[in-house]
Design a protein around this motif. Structure first.
Motif, mmCIF file in Angstrom:
data_model
loop_
_atom_site.group_PDB
_atom_site.id
_atom_site.type_symbol
_atom_site.label_atom_id
_atom_site.label_comp_id
_atom_site.label_asym_id
_atom_site.label_seq_id
_atom_site.Cartn_x
_atom_site.Cartn_y
_atom_site.Cartn_z
ATOM 1 N N ALA A 50 40.269 34.517 38.841
ATOM 2 C CA ALA A 50 38.893 34.855 39.192
ATOM 3 C C ALA A 50 38.148 33.541 39.404
ATOM 4 O O ALA A 50 38.655 32.453 39.092
ATOM 5 C CB ALA A 50 38.255 35.667 38.069
ATOM 6 N N MET A 51 36.935 33.608 39.917
ATOM 7 C CA MET A 51 36.171 32.411 40.269
ATOM 8 C C MET A 51 35.428 31.805 39.076
ATOM 9 O O MET A 51 35.085 32.496 38.126
ATOM 10 C CB MET A 51 35.140 32.750 41.348
ATOM 11 N N VAL A 52 35.197 30.496 39.199
ATOM 12 C CA VAL A 52 34.373 29.743 38.260
ATOM 13 C C VAL A 52 33.316 29.025 39.101
ATOM 14 O O VAL A 52 33.635 28.409 40.119
ATOM 15 C CB VAL A 52 35.206 28.717 37.468
ATOM 16 N N ALA A 53 32.063 29.086 38.673
ATOM 17 C CA ALA A 53 30.968 28.460 39.412
ATOM 18 C C ALA A 53 31.030 26.941 39.296
ATOM 19 O O ALA A 53 31.435 26.399 38.268
ATOM 20 C CB ALA A 53 29.631 28.958 38.880
ATOM 21 N N VAL A 54 30.636 26.262 40.382
ATOM 22 C CA VAL A 54 30.572 24.799 40.396
ATOM 23 C C VAL A 54 29.295 24.361 41.103
ATOM 24 O O VAL A 54 28.719 25.106 41.886
ATOM 25 C CB VAL A 54 31.779 24.157 41.120
ATOM 26 N N ASP A 55 28.887 23.124 40.821
ATOM 27 C CA ASP A 55 27.847 22.477 41.620
ATOM 28 C C ASP A 55 28.463 22.317 43.008
ATOM 29 O O ASP A 55 29.634 21.961 43.129
ATOM 30 C CB ASP A 55 27.508 21.123 41.000
ATOM 31 N N ALA A 56 27.707 22.540 44.046
ATOM 32 C CA ALA A 56 28.246 22.557 45.407
ATOM 33 C C ALA A 56 29.109 21.349 45.760
ATOM 34 O O ALA A 56 30.085 21.473 46.480
ATOM 35 C CB ALA A 56 27.117 22.705 46.412
ATOM 36 N N GLU A 57 28.779 20.157 45.271
ATOM 37 C CA GLU A 57 29.540 18.970 45.650
ATOM 38 C C GLU A 57 30.005 18.134 44.473
ATOM 39 O O GLU A 57 30.977 17.403 44.583
ATOM 40 C CB GLU A 57 28.687 18.099 46.581
ATOM 41 N N ASN A 58 29.328 18.210 43.361
ATOM 42 C CA ASN A 58 29.616 17.339 42.230
ATOM 43 C C ASN A 58 30.281 18.125 41.096
ATOM 44 O O ASN A 58 29.594 18.676 40.236
ATOM 45 C CB ASN A 58 28.317 16.686 41.744
ATOM 46 N N PHE A 59 31.606 18.171 41.118
ATOM 47 C CA PHE A 59 32.331 18.885 40.064
ATOM 48 C C PHE A 59 33.718 18.290 39.885
ATOM 49 O O PHE A 59 34.227 17.607 40.770
ATOM 50 C CB PHE A 59 32.440 20.386 40.381
ATOM 51 N N GLU A 60 34.308 18.575 38.733
ATOM 52 C CA GLU A 60 35.702 18.252 38.445
ATOM 53 C C GLU A 60 36.369 19.536 37.982
ATOM 54 O O GLU A 60 35.810 20.286 37.181
ATOM 55 C CB GLU A 60 35.804 17.194 37.350
ATOM 56 N N VAL A 61 37.563 19.788 38.481
ATOM 57 C CA VAL A 61 38.269 21.020 38.152
ATOM 58 C C VAL A 61 39.731 20.698 37.867
ATOM 59 O O VAL A 61 40.313 19.801 38.476
ATOM 60 C CB VAL A 61 38.132 22.064 39.288
ATOM 61 N N THR A 62 40.301 21.455 36.932
ATOM 62 C CA THR A 62 41.721 21.342 36.600
ATOM 63 C C THR A 62 42.353 22.716 36.769
ATOM 64 O O THR A 62 41.853 23.706 36.232
ATOM 65 C CB THR A 62 41.915 20.857 35.147
ATOM 66 N N VAL A 63 43.435 22.764 37.528
ATOM 67 C CA VAL A 63 44.193 24.002 37.713
ATOM 68 C C VAL A 63 45.589 23.748 37.154
ATOM 69 O O VAL A 63 46.214 22.745 37.480
ATOM 70 C CB VAL A 63 44.255 24.416 39.199
ATOM 71 N N CYS A 64 46.046 24.661 36.298
ATOM 72 C CA CYS A 64 47.345 24.484 35.634
ATOM 73 C C CYS A 64 48.270 25.665 35.899
ATOM 74 O O CYS A 64 47.817 26.802 36.031
ATOM 75 C CB CYS A 64 47.154 24.350 34.119
ATOM 76 N N ALA A 65 49.559 25.375 35.944
ATOM 77 C CA ALA A 65 50.600 26.390 36.064
ATOM 78 C C ALA A 65 51.453 26.341 34.812
ATOM 79 O O ALA A 65 51.842 25.263 34.364
ATOM 80 C CB ALA A 65 51.463 26.133 37.291
ATOM 81 N N THR A 66 51.729 27.514 34.258
ATOM 82 C CA THR A 66 52.576 27.614 33.072
ATOM 83 C C THR A 66 53.664 28.639 33.365
ATOM 84 O O THR A 66 53.361 29.816 33.601
ATOM 85 C CB THR A 66 51.760 28.059 31.844
ATOM 86 N N PRO A 67 54.927 28.212 33.357
ATOM 87 C CA PRO A 67 56.002 29.155 33.675
ATOM 88 C C PRO A 67 56.252 30.131 32.520
ATOM 89 O O PRO A 67 56.060 29.793 31.348
ATOM 90 C CB PRO A 67 57.215 28.253 33.894
ATOM 91 N N ALA A 68 56.676 31.336 32.870
ATOM 92 C CA ALA A 68 57.035 32.318 31.846
ATOM 93 C C ALA A 68 58.305 31.873 31.122
ATOM 94 O O ALA A 68 58.465 32.098 29.925
ATOM 95 C CB ALA A 68 57.250 33.688 32.484
ATOM 96 N N ASP A 69 59.203 31.207 31.862
ATOM 97 C CA ASP A 69 60.454 30.710 31.299
ATOM 98 C C ASP A 69 60.344 29.201 31.089
ATOM 99 O O ASP A 69 60.428 28.430 32.050
ATOM 100 C CB ASP A 69 61.605 31.016 32.258
#
Length: 156
Positions: free
Chosen positions: A118-137
């Motif tokens: 789902a979405m997370v709100a950010v400042d239109a230009e000034n933001f830092e984001v981390t996206v992570c993947a975690t395997p089931a195995d």
């Protein structure tokens, strides 16, 4: 009258095609001018597709290497949001998105090889984001990893 019938059918078909093309063109223009269904924080936790923030209104960032699950940061510029997407995972794998100083969302692949958060709100230009993947195995082909991006990361 029999001779006129093919002409009438041809004209009717031509009008239907033109009407369909014009209708699609108008709908596309209205889509772009329609107000988004949720601005910024109003989008928090919502599905980007259902809210009209995905598709042509979004761009992606992913690293060029070291990305075995094809993890991606999606930026919905129209809605001032981000979300995480995994495209080459397996059922049970998870993807999460977290904005520094902001919200966090997580999703799990049910079937197929991909899903998005789902979405997370950010400042239109000034933001830092981390996206992570975690395997089931944890003993699979790849281990948990994260990618980081900012508002200036070069979204395509």
């Amino acid at each position: 009258m029999r001779r006129a019938w093919p002409l009438v059918r041809g004209v009717a078909l031509g009008l239907a095609v033109v009407t369909g093309l014009v209708g699609a063109w108008i709908e596309e223009r209205l889509e772009d001018s329609r107000p988004r269904t949720c601005p910024g924080e109003g989008c928090e936790g919502r599905d980007p597709r259902a809210a009209g923030c995905a598709g042509d209104h979004a761009a992606g960032y992913e690293p060029e290497s070291g990305n075995p699950a094809l993890l991606e940061v999606r930026l919905g510029s129209r809605c001032h949001t981000v979300w995480g997407r995994i495209r080459d995972g397996a059922p049970g794998d998870r993807v999460s998105v977290e904005v520094t100083g902001g919200g966090r969302q997580e999703a799990r692949i049910g079937t197929g090889s991909g899903t998005y958060t789902a979405m997370v709100a950010v400042d239109a230009e000034n933001f830092e984001v981390t996206v992570c993947a975690t395997p089931a195995d944890p003993n699979g082909d790849w281990g948990a990893y994260c990618i980081r991006a900012t508002g200036e990361s070069g979204y395509n």
